[in-house]
Write a protein that holds these residues in place. Structure first.
Motif, short mmCIF file in Angstrom:
data_model
loop_
_atom_site.label_atom_id
_atom_site.label_comp_id
_atom_site.label_asym_id
_atom_site.label_seq_id
_atom_site.Cartn_x
_atom_site.Cartn_y
_atom_site.Cartn_z
N SER A 224 3.61 14.81 -12.65
CA SER A 224 4.67 14.21 -11.81
C SER A 224 5.13 15.18 -10.72
N PRO A 225 4.21 15.64 -9.88
CA PRO A 225 4.56 16.72 -8.95
C PRO A 225 5.61 16.37 -7.90
N TYR A 226 5.84 15.07 -7.68
CA TYR A 226 6.82 14.70 -6.64
C TYR A 226 8.25 14.80 -7.15
N ASP A 227 8.41 14.96 -8.47
CA ASP A 227 9.75 15.16 -9.01
C ASP A 227 9.67 16.17 -10.15
N TYR B 237 -0.66 10.27 -20.30
CA TYR B 237 0.71 9.89 -19.96
C TYR B 237 1.14 10.65 -18.72
N GLU B 238 2.11 10.07 -18.02
CA GLU B 238 2.72 10.75 -16.88
C GLU B 238 4.11 10.14 -16.71
N MET B 239 5.08 10.97 -16.32
CA MET B 239 6.47 10.50 -16.34
C MET B 239 6.90 9.70 -15.13
N ARG C 175 -6.49 17.60 -20.55
CA ARG C 175 -6.98 17.65 -19.17
C ARG C 175 -5.86 17.20 -18.22
N ARG C 176 -5.88 17.73 -16.99
CA ARG C 176 -4.99 17.27 -15.92
C ARG C 176 -5.93 16.97 -14.73
N LEU C 177 -6.28 15.67 -14.57
CA LEU C 177 -7.27 15.29 -13.57
C LEU C 177 -6.69 15.27 -12.16
N GLY C 178 -5.44 14.76 -12.00
CA GLY C 178 -4.82 14.71 -10.68
C GLY C 178 -4.96 13.38 -9.97
N ALA C 179 -5.43 12.37 -10.66
CA ALA C 179 -5.51 11.01 -10.08
C ALA C 179 -5.34 10.01 -11.21
N ALA C 180 -4.18 9.36 -11.23
CA ALA C 180 -3.85 8.47 -12.34
C ALA C 180 -4.88 7.36 -12.54
N SER C 181 -5.41 6.84 -11.44
CA SER C 181 -6.38 5.75 -11.56
C SER C 181 -7.60 6.21 -12.35
N LEU D 235 -2.65 -1.37 -3.08
CA LEU D 235 -3.67 -0.36 -2.72
C LEU D 235 -3.13 1.06 -2.75
N ASP D 236 -3.87 1.94 -3.39
CA ASP D 236 -3.71 3.37 -3.15
C ASP D 236 -4.96 3.80 -2.39
N PRO D 237 -4.83 4.06 -1.09
CA PRO D 237 -6.04 4.34 -0.30
C PRO D 237 -6.77 5.59 -0.77
N ILE D 238 -5.99 6.61 -1.15
CA ILE D 238 -6.57 7.79 -1.80
C ILE D 238 -5.64 8.18 -2.94
N ASP D 239 -6.08 7.91 -4.15
CA ASP D 239 -5.35 8.38 -5.32
C ASP D 239 -5.93 9.76 -5.65
N GLY D 240 -5.06 10.75 -5.66
CA GLY D 240 -5.55 12.13 -5.82
C GLY D 240 -5.69 12.80 -4.46
N THR D 241 -4.63 12.70 -3.66
CA THR D 241 -4.68 13.29 -2.32
C THR D 241 -4.75 14.82 -2.38
N THR D 242 -4.04 15.40 -3.32
CA THR D 242 -4.10 16.86 -3.45
C THR D 242 -5.52 17.30 -3.82
N TRP E 63 0.97 1.60 -7.17
CA TRP E 63 -0.41 1.69 -6.66
C TRP E 63 -1.21 2.73 -7.43
N ASP E 64 -0.53 3.65 -8.13
CA ASP E 64 -1.28 4.63 -8.93
C ASP E 64 -1.95 3.96 -10.13
N TYR E 65 -1.30 2.90 -10.67
CA TYR E 65 -1.82 2.36 -11.93
C TYR E 65 -2.20 0.88 -11.90
N GLY F 178 0.84 -1.20 0.00
CA GLY F 178 0.00 0.00 0.00
C GLY F 178 0.87 1.24 0.00
N GLU F 179 0.28 2.35 -0.41
CA GLU F 179 1.08 3.58 -0.55
C GLU F 179 1.62 4.08 0.78
N GLU F 180 0.84 3.86 1.86
CA GLU F 180 1.21 4.51 3.13
C GLU F 180 1.91 3.56 4.09
C1 LIP Z 1 -1.37 10.94 -7.60
C2 LIP Z 1 -1.33 10.37 -9.00
C3 LIP Z 1 -1.37 11.49 -10.01
C4 LIP Z 1 -0.19 12.31 -9.83
C5 LIP Z 1 -0.45 12.90 -8.50
C6 LIP Z 1 -0.26 11.84 -7.48
P1 LIP Z 1 -1.50 10.17 -5.04
O1 LIP Z 1 -1.34 9.94 -6.63
O2 LIP Z 1 -2.38 9.55 -9.26
O3 LIP Z 1 -1.49 11.08 -11.31
O4 LIP Z 1 0.03 13.23 -10.81
O5 LIP Z 1 0.19 14.01 -8.20
O6 LIP Z 1 0.93 11.16 -7.56
O7 LIP Z 1 -0.14 10.53 -4.55
O8 LIP Z 1 -2.47 11.24 -4.82
O9 LIP Z 1 -1.93 8.86 -4.55
#
Ligand code: LIP
Length: 257
Positions: free
Chosen positions: A154-157, A200-202, A179-185, A79-86, A207-209, A62-64
């Motif tokens: 790819s906000p973490y890098d 696409y995302e770099m 579009r930039r949705l903010g949740a890969a799933s 598991l990604d418990p919350i994909d799209g935390t931002t 767990w995101d995909y 899991g992610e956490e």
């Molecule tokens: C998110 C990914 C998304 C990416 C986000 C983040 P998280 O997953 O699904 O595509 O651009 O910034 O990584 O961290 O919210 O589970």
């Protein structure tokens, strides 16, 4: 024998945890621009326990909370418990619980649930993909001028920013819109449901995909890394997803930057 309907029902039971405003407000920083809320932690605790009670022999990733290692030999939940935390922190209503099941080298089941819209995407390998219980297929559109393409930043890098935005600029000039949705799933499930044609995302994590990839493939789509390799599950990587082979081939050209 896994009861997938019961697993989907468990994932949907996370509603009450996710709608906890106080927990959403507890935001902890994991790294540069990487956040976790008490909601992420609560959902992971709940699902890990419920899944373990029912399937004690299945490993868990899991992610956490340092559970980020895949157990590749047999079955392993991813598991990604919350994909799209931002998105969650900003009340965008575009977040999902994303649960996949790894079986010795491939993902055999996935469920992606957006509690805010009550949308459930799911698939068992070989049995098709579903949206709220109804079968879904990807778009057959092949003309880029009619395609809606999403991407991730790819906000973490942020060292990936130049290439990411150069690629999306080129795509934007040729397609209908981006579009930039903010949740890969959800990016993957929107292609599966025929809403968008590519994504696409770099830099992502497994767990995101995990769940979204099997849902997309079962709906008729294609998903690889941006280099055209199979997705990595023991570590993260890039992703390129498309509704059909023609759009995939076209998008792949933009990735050559
Ligand atoms: C998110 C990914 C998304 C990416 C986000 C983040 P998280 O997953 O699904 O595509 O651009 O910034 O990584 O961290 O919210 O589970």
């Amino acid at each position: 024998m896994i009861n997938y309907d019961e697993v989907i029902a468990l994932v949907k039971q996370t509603d009450s945890l996710i709608f906890d405003e106080e927990a959403t407000g507890h935001v902890l920083k994991k790294g540069m621009d990487d956040y976790v809320t008490y909601v992420d932690l609560g959902v992971q605790h709940f699902l890990k326990k419920e899944l373990h009670d029912r399937y004690p022999d299945i490993a868990f990733m899991g992610e956490e909370e340092g559970e980020t290692v895949l157990h590749p030999e047999g079955l392993c939940w991813i598991l990604d418990p919350i994909d799209g935390t931002t998105n969650l922190i900003h009340h965008m209503n575009l977040s999902a619980v994303s649960l996949g099941l790894w079986d010795k080298g491939r993902i055999v089941f996935g469920v992606v649930y957006n509690p805010f819209t009550k949308e459930t995407f799911s698939a068992v390998r070989g049995q098709g993909a579903y949206y709220n219980g109804k079968p879904i297929r990807t778009s057959t559109e092949t003309d880029m001028k009619k395609c809606l393409i999403s991407f991730g930043s790819s906000p973490y890098d942020r060292s990936f920013a130049d290439r990411t935005f150069e690629i999306i600029k080129n795509i934007y000039l040729d397609c209908r819109e981006i579009r930039r949705l903010g949740a890969a799933s959800l990016d993957l499930c929107y292609i599966a449901a025929g809403k968008t044609e590519g994504y696409y995302e770099m830099a992502l994590k497994p767990w995101d995909y995990a769940a979204g990839s099997v849902i997309l493939e079962e709906a008729g789509g294609i998903v690889t890394t941006m280099e055209g390799e199979p997705l990595a599950y023991e570590h993260g990587g890039s992703i390129l997803a498309a509704a059909n082979g023609t759009v995939y081939d076209k998008l792949k050209e933009y990735m050559k930057l």
